[in-house]
Design a protein around this motif. Structure first.
Motif, short mmCIF file in Angstrom:
data_model
loop_
_atom_site.label_atom_id
_atom_site.label_comp_id
_atom_site.label_asym_id
_atom_site.label_seq_id
_atom_site.Cartn_x
_atom_site.Cartn_y
_atom_site.Cartn_z
N PRO B 450 0.75 -1.26 -0.06
CA PRO B 450 0.13 -0.08 0.01
C PRO B 450 1.03 1.23 -0.06
CG PRO B 450 0.03 -0.99 2.03
CD PRO B 450 0.81 -1.95 1.42
N ASP B 465 -7.95 10.13 4.32
CA ASP B 465 -6.85 8.96 3.74
C ASP B 465 -7.27 8.69 2.42
OD1 ASP B 465 -6.50 5.37 4.95
OD2 ASP B 465 -4.91 6.96 3.77
N THR B 467 -4.84 6.56 0.88
CA THR B 467 -3.84 5.52 0.76
C THR B 467 -4.19 4.51 -0.61
OG1 THR B 467 -3.22 5.41 2.85
CG2 THR B 467 -2.63 3.50 1.83
N PRO B 469 -4.42 1.43 -2.47
CA PRO B 469 -4.37 -0.02 -1.67
C PRO B 469 -3.45 -0.89 -2.38
CG PRO B 469 -6.45 0.43 -2.78
CD PRO B 469 -5.68 1.69 -3.16
N SER B 470 -3.26 -2.03 -1.68
CA SER B 470 -2.56 -3.22 -2.34
C SER B 470 -3.44 -3.86 -3.25
CB SER B 470 -1.65 -3.92 -1.25
OG SER B 470 -2.87 -4.53 -0.50
#
Lengths: 245, 687
Positions: B450, B465, B467, B469-470
């Motif tokens: 991530p 947030d 971020t 994601p993976s």
């Protein structure tokens, strides 16, 4: 009547101490409220006054936060260092210092091994430990003979333990003394001068929060040594962790 | 035949001449081409510069000064304009103007523009001052001198008339209207700015060129988002006027109260960049534009610093309302050591031109590289609904910062209200695409790392947030450079340190100290160490003394005897004063017994007069008198007689003498007894 005088003096001292503590706490709470309202200058002033009346780790931690929010990283670093000086177990102050140094790209003070040791406990603890252990060792050696107690092994063990603790605290004492001369540059771009005058040649400019060691003082200037250079700095732009040293 | 041959010869001659002429021309042409080929090609920029008309610096410099408008009512705006046909850098304008202090002239703008003249470029520099006179009367800014190109240039006088009864045909001051929808901002938060320059009801409107937004701590975009002319309603509601609208974005760079003003030059319809005209017909100004320096009233911005608390990882300064599209991976089945591209698009509303991609994380098993984001901004910004009502925290105001203005040419001479406000949230929409190159260095990884990213939403006053994601991947065996693997692992190890954030406030003062000075340096602490030293030292001395006395018991005996002697002597003196002979005798005897006892040693009560005499005998021999012995004998005799005769009757029948009958004559012996006791005392005291 003569007996009342020491009693009244003692009472006055107790009252003064308690009034100072209550006004310090009042300022602390006022500062907290001002910080919550984003009035960082007012918060910093309140925390500063509270710390002046009663230095405490939490107050200095909050002072550092208020100074940081005001964009005064040098003063913030100094406040957090002072918080750790009083309470090395204050993890928040430690984290804030690491954060500030990472953000501002400033170095931490370069500590000798005995200074590192001295930072493990509050400075006062080392002093009391040394005093208590020394006199404990001396007492353990002398008192059995004085009171004609049969010398036992544990007497000697206790004396040895006390002496060992005392000897172990000696480097920490040295560390406390040398660390008390560490300070931090308060203002960004503070000029480091060749001589202790305001018109002297500027050798370099120091960043806010940069550590330096004070070696001597002359008038309104202090001779400091940083990691790279040495020179005279205006006293108003330099804050010692231990101001009275 | 001859004619034909002669004409042929003539033709041949002409042809030869023509041939020669052609050859000559051809030769000259080749020469010209050859010489030109030898010259180096000229820089096209130099050519461009040389092709420009020169800047007119030699023309006589003239200055104009006037109030706009020259007649106002009390409290109305009038702009004092001074204009020079010279370069601004060459003008030394006086700091103070020779004006009535009641005018309160305040410099509001200074600018320079280049105008096309007859074969040259004419520089024009303007200085604007604003005044809102409060008192009625006539105010004159007298003639003064400014230095231009080193020479003195006279600025003519200008008069302003302030009157309560304003003529109906007076036009208000020509100025720009500055609008900023949001005046409560955070540092780094882009804010839309709109400049309005209304035309008149006849449909005549001018654009504004060289727009500048001036303010300390403000970053203004050089290029506008848009500039257009559209009809806006008059404040009084009587129709519309074409209005030039210039929109751009400013970004505050420091916190606090910031002041923003706008200035520009009226420039007809000369603009840089596209100009969209909507809303009906407009009238193009017939003559070349008169470049007039215009300015706006200042606007205040309240700028707060971004909150440190709650800052999320991956914050790189993005401020706005953003959403993240699902990331796209070029492939899901990878080979170790082979790169794969990860693409993610962030959309929303904010300043995309300054969007910084998140820092590639250090992850175990991965090497992550980032490239500059590709940014697209939507060409026609559409209004975005304002953000939801803010949570408790820094609030976004709904008032609009507008400087007052009056459209020129409007019927009413009084200042009019501002045009309708712009809705908050009106920032350009766009998208930015981040590209990351991921290289798996291990076959054990199962997903992409991530990538922390966050933005700050000013409306909510909170970090969001975002971020990345993976994504699950399958990594097959491949060729992995050992160095790359080691570097990636080292980066991962170093990158796994805790994410540092500032702590919150401490709830309580915590551990306290009396002072920051170390105890070791406080004067009382070393002195306090003397206390245990004193105590232990005293104990040691006491123990030494005790042992000494144990080894020398006679000293103790002597001391005790001395104390007893003195005690009994005091009692004897007391009894003598009271005239109690019995008590006097008893105390005297006891004193002598006590003083003699250590010499034997013996219990004092067991000694008799003879024992005392033995002790004194040496002293008698020393001073040669027997007086002391006599005294002792008499005292003991009398005392013994008084004590023992009480038990047995006398032989002559006289009543038995009791102890209470000690003769008074004993009291007369007090001096002698004192002498004896003194001798005994001397013998007890060590030399």
């Amino acid at each position: 009547m003569p007996r009342l005088i020491p009693t009244s003096i003692l009472l006055a001292c107790v009252l003064r101490t308690s009034s100072m503590a209550s006004s310090s706490e009042t300022l602390f709470h006022e500062g907290t409220q001002a910080y919550a309202a984003a009035e960082y200058s007012s918060a910093a002033t309140n925390f500063e006054q509270s710390a002046a009346l009663q230095p405490s780790s939490g107050t200095l931690q909050n002072l550092g936060l208020a100074q940081w929010q005001r964009g005064q990283p040098g003063r913030a670093v100094l406040a957090w260092e002072q918080a750790l000086w009083i309470d090395p177990f204050n993890l928040h102050a430690k984290t804030n210092l690491r954060f500030a140094r990472k953000v501002e790209q400033i170095e931490a003070p370069n500590l000798a091994w005995y200074e590192v040791v001295s930072s493990w406990l509050p400075g006062d603890w080392w002093a009391w430990m040394a005093g208590v252990s020394l006199w404990f060792a001396v007492s353990a050696t002398m008192l059995p003979a004085i009171f004609r107690l049969q010398k036992r092994t544990w007497h000697q063990a206790v004396a040895a333990l006390g002496l060992m603790i005392f000897l172990l605290t000696l480097p920490a004492h040295l560390g406390v003394l040398t660390r008390s001369r560490i300070g931090f540059v308060l203002d960004k771009g503070a000029p480091l001068r060749l001589t202790p005058t305001s018109e002297a040649q500027v050798l370099t400019r120091l960043g806010a929060g940069e550590p330096a060691r004070m070696e001597r003082k002359r008038g309104n200037f202090v001779f400091v040594r940083t990691g790279l250079t040495a020179g005279w700095l205006d006293l108003r732009q330099f804050g010692l962790v231990s101001p009275s040293s | 035949m001859t004619g034909i041959s002669s004409s042929r010869a003539g033709v041949n001659l002409v042809a030869a001449d023509a041939r020669r002429l052609f050859q000559a021309v051809l030769f000259l042409g080749f020469c010209a081409i050859a010489s030109r080929a030898q010259q180096p090609p000229q820089d096209p920029l130099i050519n461009l510069m040389l092709s420009q008309p020169p800047i007119e610096l030699n023309a006589p410099v003239t200055a104009t000064a006037a109030f706009d408008p020259p007649v106002v009512a009390p409290g109305q705006l009038s702009v004092y304009r001074v204009t020079f046909n010279a370069l601004g850098e060459s003008i030394q304008f006086p700091a103070e103007l020779p004006a009535d202090p009641q005018l309160g002239l305040r410099r509001s703008a200074e600018g320079e523009v280049m105008q096309m003249g007859a074969g040259s470029i004419v520089p024009t520099t303007g200085f604007n001052y604003r005044t809102y006179p409060s008192s009625v009367g006539e105010f004159v800014v007298t003639q003064f001198v400014a230095t231009v190109y080193g020479k003195a240039v006279e600025v003519p006088a200008a008069k302003l008339t302030v009157t309560s009864s304003l003529p109906p045909d007076v036009q208000p001051a020509d100025q720009i209207v500055l609008e900023i929808p949001e005046t409560n901002l955070f540092v780094g938060q882009p804010a839309k700015v709109r400049l309005l320059y209304p035309g008149n009801q006849a449909g005549m409107v001018q654009a504004v060129s060289q727009v500048q937004l001036i303010g300390e701590g403000i970053l203004a975009d050089q290029a506008p988002i848009s500039q257009r002319i559209e009809r806006l309603p008059l404040p009084q509601g009587n129709g519309t006027v074409p209005t030039y609208i210039y929109e751009t974005i400013i970004t505050p760079l420091k916190s606090g109260k910031l002041n923003v003003t706008a200035q520009g030059f009226s420039s007809g319809l000369h603009t840089s960049g596209p100009l969209v005209i909507t809303g009906g017909a407009i009238t193009i100004p017939p003559a070349p534009p008169r470049y007039t320096l215009l300015d706006s009233a200042p606007l205040d911005l309240q700028v707060k610093p971004l909150p440190r608390e709650g800052q999320l990882p991956g914050f790189t300064g993005a401020i706005g309302v953003f959403t993240l599209d699902p990331p796209k991976l070029a492939a899901n089945v990878l080979k170790a050591g082979e790169p794969v591209e990860l693409t993610v698009t962030i959309r929303g509303e904010g300043d995309f031109s300054r969007l910084v991609a998140p820092v590639p994380p250090s992850a175990t098993g991965w090497q992550v590289l980032a490239s500059d984001p590709s940014i697209t901004i939507s060409p026609t910004p559409a209004p975005v609904p304002p953000p939801p009502s803010p949570s408790p925290g820094p609030s976004v105001p709904t008032t609009v910062g507008v400087s007052p203005y009056v459209p020129p040419g409007s019927a009413s001479p009084t200042p009019a209200a501002a045009p309708p406000p712009i809705k908050p949230g009106y920032l350009p929409q766009g998208a930015a695409t981040f590209h990351f190159t991921l290289i798996p260095v291990s076959e054990d990884v199962r997903a992409t790392p991530p990538i922390p990213f966050s933005s700050f939403e000013a409306g909510r006053g909170a970090y969001v947030d975002l971020t990345i994601p993976s994504l699950p991947v399958t990594v097959n065996k491949g060729l992995v450079n050992a160095d790359a693997a080691a570097v990636a692992q080292a980066e991962a190890d170093s990158g796994e340190e805790e994410k540092l954030v500032l702590s919150g406030l401490a709830n309580a003062p915590g551990r306290m100290a009396a002072t920051l000075t170390p105890l070791q340096l406080q004067p009382w602490f070393p002195l306090a160490q003397l206390a245990p030293a004193f105590v232990l030292g005293s104990l040691w001395v006491w123990d030494r003394r005790r042992r000494y006395l144990e080894r020398h018991p006679d000293i103790v005996l002597r001391r005790r005897a001395l104390q007893a002697l003195r005690r009994h002597r005091r009692a004897a003196r007391q009894a003598a004063r009271l005239g109690d002979a019995r008590a006097f005798a008893s105390s005297a005897v006891r004193a002598m017994q006590a003083g003699s006892a250590p010499h034997y040693p013996a219990e004092p009560g067991a000694l008799v007069g003879g024992d005392v005499l033995d002790v004194l005998r040496t002293a008698e021999l020393a001073d040669g008198s027997g007086r002391a012995a006599d005294t002792v004998k008499r005292v003991f005799a009398i005392t013994d007689a008084a004590q023992f005769s009480a038990l047995s009757p006398s032989s002559d029948g006289a009543p038995a003498r009791t102890a209470t009958d000690a003769p008074k004559e004993l009291l007369s012996l007090q001096p002698d007894i004192e002498e004896v006791l003194r001798n005994l005392e001397e013998r007890l005291c060590p030399a």
